[in-house]
Every structure is written in C-alpha cells, then in structure tokens.
Design a protein around this motif. Structure first.
Motif, PDB file in Angstrom:
ATOM      1  N   LYS B  42      33.191 -22.710  27.661  1.00 20.26           N
ATOM      2  CA  LYS B  42      34.118 -21.691  27.492  1.00 20.26           C
ATOM      3  C   LYS B  42      33.806 -20.821  28.683  1.00 20.26           C
ATOM      4  O   LYS B  42      34.693 -20.474  29.736  1.00 20.26           O
ATOM      5  CB  LYS B  42      34.393 -21.050  26.319  1.00 20.26           C
ATOM      6  CG  LYS B  42      34.327 -21.839  25.201  1.00 20.26           C
ATOM      7  CD  LYS B  42      34.527 -20.968  23.728  1.00 20.26           C
ATOM      8  CE  LYS B  42      33.312 -20.197  23.424  1.00 20.26           C
ATOM      9  NZ  LYS B  42      31.921 -21.195  23.156  1.00 20.26           N
ATOM     10  N   SER B  43      32.382 -20.236  28.652  1.00 21.44           N
ATOM     11  CA  SER B  43      32.245 -19.277  29.954  1.00 21.44           C
ATOM     12  C   SER B  43      32.072 -19.903  31.235  1.00 21.44           C
ATOM     13  O   SER B  43      32.695 -19.141  32.327  1.00 21.44           O
ATOM     14  CB  SER B  43      30.569 -18.671  29.561  1.00 21.44           C
ATOM     15  OG  SER B  43      30.652 -17.910  28.479  1.00 21.44           O
ATOM     16  N   THR B  44      31.722 -21.215  31.213  1.00 23.42           N
ATOM     17  CA  THR B  44      31.968 -22.092  32.719  1.00 23.42           C
ATOM     18  C   THR B  44      33.357 -21.832  32.984  1.00 23.42           C
ATOM     19  O   THR B  44      33.810 -21.877  34.227  1.00 23.42           O
ATOM     20  CB  THR B  44      31.374 -23.339  32.523  1.00 23.42           C
ATOM     21  OG1 THR B  44      29.966 -23.310  31.827  1.00 23.42           O
ATOM     22  CG2 THR B  44      31.244 -23.964  33.798  1.00 23.42           C
ATOM     23  N   PHE B  84      31.776  -9.760  31.101  1.00 19.72           N
ATOM     24  CA  PHE B  84      30.941 -10.686  30.705  1.00 19.72           C
ATOM     25  C   PHE B  84      30.386 -10.561  29.281  1.00 19.72           C
ATOM     26  O   PHE B  84      30.658  -9.648  28.555  1.00 19.72           O
ATOM     27  CB  PHE B  84      29.576 -10.398  31.513  1.00 19.72           C
ATOM     28  CG  PHE B  84      29.926 -10.648  33.346  1.00 19.72           C
ATOM     29  CD1 PHE B  84      29.745 -11.754  33.741  1.00 19.72           C
ATOM     30  CD2 PHE B  84      30.114  -9.495  33.722  1.00 19.72           C
ATOM     31  CE1 PHE B  84      29.810 -12.001  35.037  1.00 19.72           C
ATOM     32  CE2 PHE B  84      30.551  -9.767  35.342  1.00 19.72           C
ATOM     33  CZ  PHE B  84      30.315 -10.883  35.895  1.00 19.72           C
ATOM     34  N   GLN B  85      29.822 -11.877  28.693  1.00 14.49           N
ATOM     35  CA  GLN B  85      29.304 -12.077  27.453  1.00 14.49           C
ATOM     36  C   GLN B  85      28.377 -10.840  27.304  1.00 14.49           C
ATOM     37  O   GLN B  85      28.270 -10.176  25.969  1.00 14.49           O
ATOM     38  CB  GLN B  85      28.752 -13.309  27.534  1.00 14.49           C
ATOM     39  CG  GLN B  85      28.833 -14.082  26.027  1.00 14.49           C
ATOM     40  CD  GLN B  85      28.623 -15.262  25.898  1.00 14.49           C
ATOM     41  OE1 GLN B  85      28.796 -16.057  26.901  1.00 14.49           O
ATOM     42  NE2 GLN B  85      28.078 -15.849  24.804  1.00 14.49           N
ATOM     43  N   THR B  86      27.518 -10.407  28.264  1.00 20.54           N
ATOM     44  CA  THR B  86      26.564  -9.225  28.042  1.00 20.54           C
ATOM     45  C   THR B  86      27.059  -8.338  28.977  1.00 20.54           C
ATOM     46  O   THR B  86      27.456  -8.649  30.201  1.00 20.54           O
ATOM     47  CB  THR B  86      25.204  -9.329  28.455  1.00 20.54           C
ATOM     48  OG1 THR B  86      25.176 -10.282  29.470  1.00 20.54           O
ATOM     49  CG2 THR B  86      24.419 -10.304  27.252  1.00 20.54           C
ATOM     50  N   LEU B 175      38.220 -11.795  28.970  1.00 17.73           N
ATOM     51  CA  LEU B 175      37.145 -11.244  28.350  1.00 17.73           C
ATOM     52  C   LEU B 175      36.158 -12.186  27.525  1.00 17.73           C
ATOM     53  O   LEU B 175      36.762 -13.092  26.763  1.00 17.73           O
ATOM     54  CB  LEU B 175      38.042 -10.439  27.423  1.00 17.73           C
ATOM     55  CG  LEU B 175      38.987  -9.518  27.740  1.00 17.73           C
ATOM     56  CD1 LEU B 175      39.717  -8.782  26.325  1.00 17.73           C
ATOM     57  CD2 LEU B 175      38.194  -8.469  28.385  1.00 17.73           C
ATOM     58  N   ASP B 176      35.197 -12.406  28.046  1.00 19.63           N
ATOM     59  CA  ASP B 176      34.087 -13.261  27.429  1.00 19.63           C
ATOM     60  C   ASP B 176      33.460 -12.686  26.177  1.00 19.63           C
ATOM     61  O   ASP B 176      32.588 -11.785  26.368  1.00 19.63           O
ATOM     62  CB  ASP B 176      33.013 -13.690  28.479  1.00 19.63           C
ATOM     63  CG  ASP B 176      32.270 -15.033  28.298  1.00 19.63           C
ATOM     64  OD1 ASP B 176      32.338 -15.470  26.861  1.00 19.63           O
ATOM     65  OD2 ASP B 176      31.749 -15.671  29.036  1.00 19.63           O
ATOM     66  N   GLU B 177      33.876 -13.185  25.190  1.00 26.44           N
ATOM     67  CA  GLU B 177      33.336 -12.970  23.586  1.00 26.44           C
ATOM     68  C   GLU B 177      33.344 -11.307  23.676  1.00 26.44           C
ATOM     69  O   GLU B 177      32.147 -10.838  23.334  1.00 26.44           O
ATOM     70  CB  GLU B 177      31.926 -13.581  23.380  1.00 26.44           C
ATOM     71  CG  GLU B 177      32.146 -15.103  23.449  1.00 26.44           C
ATOM     72  CD  GLU B 177      30.954 -15.682  22.747  1.00 26.44           C
ATOM     73  OE1 GLU B 177      30.435 -15.039  21.882  1.00 26.44           O
ATOM     74  OE2 GLU B 177      30.845 -16.847  22.895  1.00 26.44           O
ATOM     75  N   PRO B 178      34.173 -10.615  23.723  1.00 23.57           N
ATOM     76  CA  PRO B 178      34.011  -9.141  23.658  1.00 23.57           C
ATOM     77  C   PRO B 178      33.979  -8.503  22.202  1.00 23.57           C
ATOM     78  O   PRO B 178      33.271  -7.445  22.167  1.00 23.57           O
ATOM     79  CB  PRO B 178      35.741  -8.712  23.871  1.00 23.57           C
ATOM     80  CG  PRO B 178      36.723  -9.779  23.540  1.00 23.57           C
ATOM     81  CD  PRO B 178      35.777 -10.915  23.933  1.00 23.57           C
TER      82      PRO B 178
HETATM   83 MG    MG Z   1      29.696 -18.437  26.616  1.00 19.29          MG
END
Ligand code: MG
Ligand code: ADP
Lengths: 341, 258
Positions: B42-44, B84-86, B175-178
C-alpha cells in the motif's frame, strides 16, 4: 535584564559595544588584531551555519573554501598586481564557482556521507595548495599580501581601520544571514533540514535549494578568507589544514548550530581562549576536545541553545507563577462575589 | 477522462514484487480507500504515485498528464499532496511554523527577495501565513497554532500533517494510515475531517487498517494483497466479496466489521 539584552536591544547593544571597543584599546594592536580575526572567522562560521544549521548539511570543506578565498586574494594581489577590492570580489566569485562545481557532486550524498565527502574535498584543497608550489608558494606560503587600497580619504594602514572594515563586513554578513533565515527561502531550508522527503512532497526542489544554500555558504567562507589574507598579509597552507577544520567545527557546535548567535559566541569564546592558552599550544586540543564532546552530548544546540532553553524555562516558571497568582485572585473574587450573592 | 488513471503499475525491489500489475482509477471528489495486510504494497503504491519510486512498469495519468516519471516536487505543484505513515514534522518548532512552509510551492520569492526583503517577499510571507492559519482552522487546530509540535497529542500531530498538506492547495490528498496509533474516539473525528476535505472538493485517497472506520467512510475500496489488486468496489461489495474474506478479512476482522 533578560529583556534588556535580547531582540532589538541586544543587537543594538552588541553593535554599540563593538563600535566603541577600539576606543579602549587604541594603542593595543594585539587586542584589536585578535578581535578583528575573530570577526573574520565569525563570517566564515556564519556561512557554515547557514548550510549546516538551517539546510542541515554539515560541510567540513569550509576551511578549504576559506583558503580558496584567501589564496585568491593573495595570488591576485601579489602575482597579478590586482587592486585588493577587485581581488576580493573575484575571490568570492571564484569560491562560489568552485563551490558550485563541488556542491553538485557533494550534494548527491547525504548526512554523514556528505560530511565525510566534504572532509575529503577540504583535504584535497589543502593538498593542492600545499603541493602547487608555482601558484601558491607551497609550504612557504604567500607573503607580502597588500592591505586594502584606500577608498578616497579612508586608509587601511592601522589596526583600528582594519577593525572597522572587517566589522562592517561582519555586520553586513550577519544582516544578510538573518534576512535569509527569516524569509520564505529560510523556511525552505529549514524544511529540508527537518525532512527531505517531507520537503519534496511540499513541492520543494531539494536539490536546487541545497545547492544554492551551499554556494551562499561558501561565499561567506570565501569572503572571510579574502579578508583574512589582507589582515595577516601572510598565508600558508595550514589555513586549509585539519586543525582549521576542527576549529571551525568547534566554533560552530559549541556556539550553537542552527542559532543566529551561536557562531558569534562560539568563535569569540574560542579565539580568545586560544590566546590565553597559547603557552599550551600543542595541548589545546586536550581541552577543546572534551568540551566539544560534553557540549554535543548535553547541549546539541550549543551555548546559544542552552541559553535560550534556560531563559524559556525561567520565563516559563515566572509566567506560571503569574498565572497561579491571577488564578488565586480570581478565585478570591468569585468567592467574594458568591458570598455577596 | 478519469481523474487519476493507473495502468499495469508494477514495482519490484530486487526479487520482490511490492506492487504487481495494478489497474485502478481514482474518481474526482470521492473518498477512495486502499486496504490490505501489512506488507501488501500500500505505501509503495503511494510512493509510486507521488514519485518517490519509479515504477518498474506501468503508467500513472493525472488529469490527462502522464506523471509516471515526474519527480516528487513537480507532482506536488500539479496538486498531489500526501502524508506519511509517521508524520515527519519538525517537533522542536511551533505548529504554525511547521505549516507555513506548506504554501511555499505557490510562492516565487527567491534568495534575492529574501536579502532585500522585497514587496513580493513580504506579500508572499503574509500569504503563506494566512494560508497556514486557514488550513489549521480547517482541521480544527486554531487554538494550538503557537504550541510546540512535541507538546501536542498524536492525533493533533496527524491533523497538523494534514493541514500542511492542505496548505499546498492540492487537488488530491494521499493519506498513509492517518488513524494509526490513535484511539477510537479520535478516529471518528479524523473520519469526519476526511469527509470535510472531500466535501471541500479535494479528492481523498487513504490507506487504512481500521475496517470499521473505512466501511462508513469510503466511496470505493481497493484491496491489495501481495502487491496485487484482489478486489475493488463499494464497502458493501468488499464486505461480501468471498475472495476478500478468504484472503484478507478472515473470521476476526469480519466480526469486527459487522
Ligand atoms: Mg505502509
Ligand atoms: N524501499 C524499499 N526497498 C525494498 N523493499 C521495500 C521498499 N519499500 C517497501 N519494500 C517492501 O515492499 C513490500 C511492501 O511494503 P509496503 O508498501 O510498505 O507495504 P504496506 O504499506 O502495505 O504495509 C514489503 O515487503 C516491503 O518490505
């Protein structure tokens, strides 16, 4: 007291002090000379700080760029017979051009790789100066660098006049540095230092911005070097040497990387310390080294950073107390009111 | 014309295929969610669209423009924002100082403007400040503008990151895992915020782990597994898709949804 010496007041106070300073040492060339030298190094460290403290790229090649500025002035004035002022302008340009070329390559690396790469670049500059006898005079160095040509009635043949000349350049350098840091461009640099990935997603071209910031930063070093050549009138390859690299690093880190006053505090402190410890010459590092380590561990933003955080704590406490007092007072009031009701 | 059209998108890291031949369309103004187990790619997938990675093959078309090889900062200027996720925020600085730079890409002031403090510099500084305040107001953080980021809650940090993305004036936000690392109540608030963003005309595409949240929020869901798209549809369709249930949701997760 806290308020008196910060912000605009603090700046005016420091400026006034540095303008009046020579009046107390009119016939002490030594003190003026050391002070002038420290101003020159502050200019160089300011440049280094712009890059390391704000854009986040710690360059260890700045002693090398300082030397490029110094040797440009030295060679252009002694070998080509050029006017000092023209030589100084050219010295800054030469430093920028070389900085641009080296920066393109250096900025392909990141973080400690960038530091290591620039350390090597700095050393190569040192070697080049040391070995290129024909141009640089090699280990013998360059002698007889002229003082700045007079401008109209103003001559630069005394320690006092050199002091004021360098002070002018210093004030200008700091002024420009502060303007940059506090602008949108400065915010861009800080964003890059914080996170290159995030900066890119915010539409910032990190490569171009880092390169521009690198060139501005070496321009400071080149200017400082050019002034240094004319002040000391003799330069040798050791100004690009490893000890100078170490000094630059100590001035910046102990003073406070990423702060506007850090380079001033660090440079002044260590240049005067060096003078007092002159009899220890060889062992100076034994004292500076541990100081550096302690500062890096306990105060990563140096003396300037430590000062600000202590001040904030102190003011914070005071404000909390004030708040408490007003809270208590309002409580009293409400209790009185409720009684009345 | 599709808003964002992705065709045959593939990314290999050495021997590992992180994203495998994905075809997908993102509709303008909608909320699209991407779900899938950890390591599904997913992030990729986001990194490919925003330009952090070059795809091994495939193409990404954004409003008719091929952005497959566009660098990150150019994509941002075209209107692609992401978090970002972080969060990557500058913790030692204030909330407002973090967000002001978000509008930088819409300004033109350069080093010259900085040194001479030109009228353009002053104007654009004001503009960037106003835009930051507006964005912080939008995400509901107006009372925290002067607080140090390190001193605010995890949820507030996520909101600052969203405000920062909003300040770039984007057309689409990834939005990556907000909602990762924040509690259920705050998760609901964050879902509300995403709806608000979509209502304001910005397309939202989010990666989410919390099923409950996504089922009530997304218009379309894509499910990734081992880099491949295994399903796509409305929340209702995804919930009842046997392949999804088998491959991803499993007994526990399904119970959580219903
Ligand atoms: Mg990810
Ligand atoms: N930069 C990279 N280099 C090598 N492998 C990577 C890189 N980024 C992600 N991967 C791998 O790709 C796979 C998908 O990762 P990711 O997209 O982060 O998954 P998700 O976000 O769905 O949890 C993982 O196996 C991960 O290890």
């Amino acid at each position: 007291m806290g308020k008196l010496l910060t912000g605009r007041n603090g700046i005016l106070f420091m400026l006034g002090l540095s303008i009046l300073f020579p009046l107390f040492f009119l016939d002490n060339r030594y003190v003026l000379y050391v002070m002038t030298t420290s101003f020159i190094f502050i200019i160089a460290i300011y440049g280094m700080n712009l890059l390391a403290g704000y854009t986040g790229q710690l360059s260890l090649a700045h002693a090398g760029f300082f030397a490029i500025g110094a040797y440009s002035v030295g060679i252009l004035t002694t070998k080509a017979g050029m006017n000092f002022w023209l030589a100084l302008v050219l010295a800054v340009i030469i430093t920028c051009v070389i900085g641009f070329a080296l920066g393109i390559i250096a900025l392909r690396t990141r973080e400690h790789f960038f530091a290591i790469y620039t350390l090597i670049v700095g050393y190569l500059i040192y070697l080049l100066i040391d070995k290129w006898d024909g141009l640089t005079g090699g280990v013998r160095g360059l002698i007889g660098i002229p003082i700045p040509n007079s401008i109209g009635p103003i001559e630069f043949n005394s320690a006092v006049s050199m002091y004021y000349l360098v002070l002018l350049f210093l004030v200008l350098s700091i002024f420009i540095g502060v303007r940059i840091v506090r602008s949108l461009t400065g915010r861009t640099y800080i964003a890059i230092r914080n996170s290159e990935e995030l900066a890119q997603t915010l539409g910032i071209n990190t490569r171009t911005n880092k390169l521009v910031s690198f060139v501005v930063s070496v321009a400071y070093a080149g200017l400082a070097g050019g002034l240094y050549a004319s002040l000391t009138r003799f330069i040798g390859p050791e100004i690009a040497g490893i000890e100078m690299v170490f000094n630059f690093l100590v001035y910046l880190i102990v003073g406070g990387i990423g702060t506007l006053t850090g380079p001033i505090v660090g440079t002044m402190l260590f240049i005067w310390l060096t003078q007092f410890l002159q009899s220890f010459q060889e062992y100076r590092m034994l004292i500076f080294g541990p100081i550096l380590v302690v500062i890096v561990i306990f105060y990563p933003t140096g003396l300037a950073g430590a000062f600000y955080s202590l001040k904030h704590k102190w003011l914070g406490n005071k404000e909390q107390k004030k708040e408490k007092i007003s809270e208590i007072e309002s409580m009293k009031k409400t209790s009185i009111q409720s009684r009345e009701v | 014309m599709a808003f964002i059209k992705i065709e045959g998108l593939t990314k290999q890291f050495g021997g590992l295929t992180a994203v495998n031949d994905v075809d997908f369309e993102i509709e303008k103004g909608k909320i699209t969610a991407i779900i899938g187990p950890n390591g599904a790619g997913k992030s990729t997938f986001f990194n490919l669209i925003s330009g952090f990675h070059r795809p091994t093959s495939g193409s990404i078309i954004f409003e008719g423009i091929d952005i497959t090889k566009t660098p990150v900062h150019i994509g941002a200027k075209l209107g692609i924002a992401r978090t970002f996720q972080t969060t990557h925020l500058f913790e030692q600085s204030s909330v407002i100082d973090n967000v002001i730079v978000g509008h930088r890409l819409r300004t033109k002031s350069n080093l010259f403007d900085a040194v001479f403090r030109t009228r353009r510099e002053k104007q654009e500084e004001q503009e960037a400040y106003d835009r930051a305040i507006e964005a912080l107001d939008f995400v509901g953080l107006l009372d925290l503008v002067n607080r140090q980021v390190a001193a605010i809650s995890q949820e507030s940090k996520k909101r600052v990151a969203i405000a920062l993305a909003l300040a770039t004036d984007p057309k689409v936000m990834f939005l990556d895992e907000p909602a990762a690392g924040i509690n259920p109540d705050e998760t609901d608030n964050l879902a509300e915020l995403m709806k608000k963003i979509a209502q304001s005309g910005i397309t939202v595409c989010t990666i989410e782990h919390k099923m409950q949240m996504i089922m009530g929020l997304a218009d379309t869901i894509m499910v990734l597994n081992h880099g491949a798209k295994i399903a796509e549809g409305t929340p209702e369709e995804i919930k009842n898709n046997p392949i999804v249930i088998e491959a991803y949701l499993g007994g526990d997760a399904l119970a959580e949804v219903n």
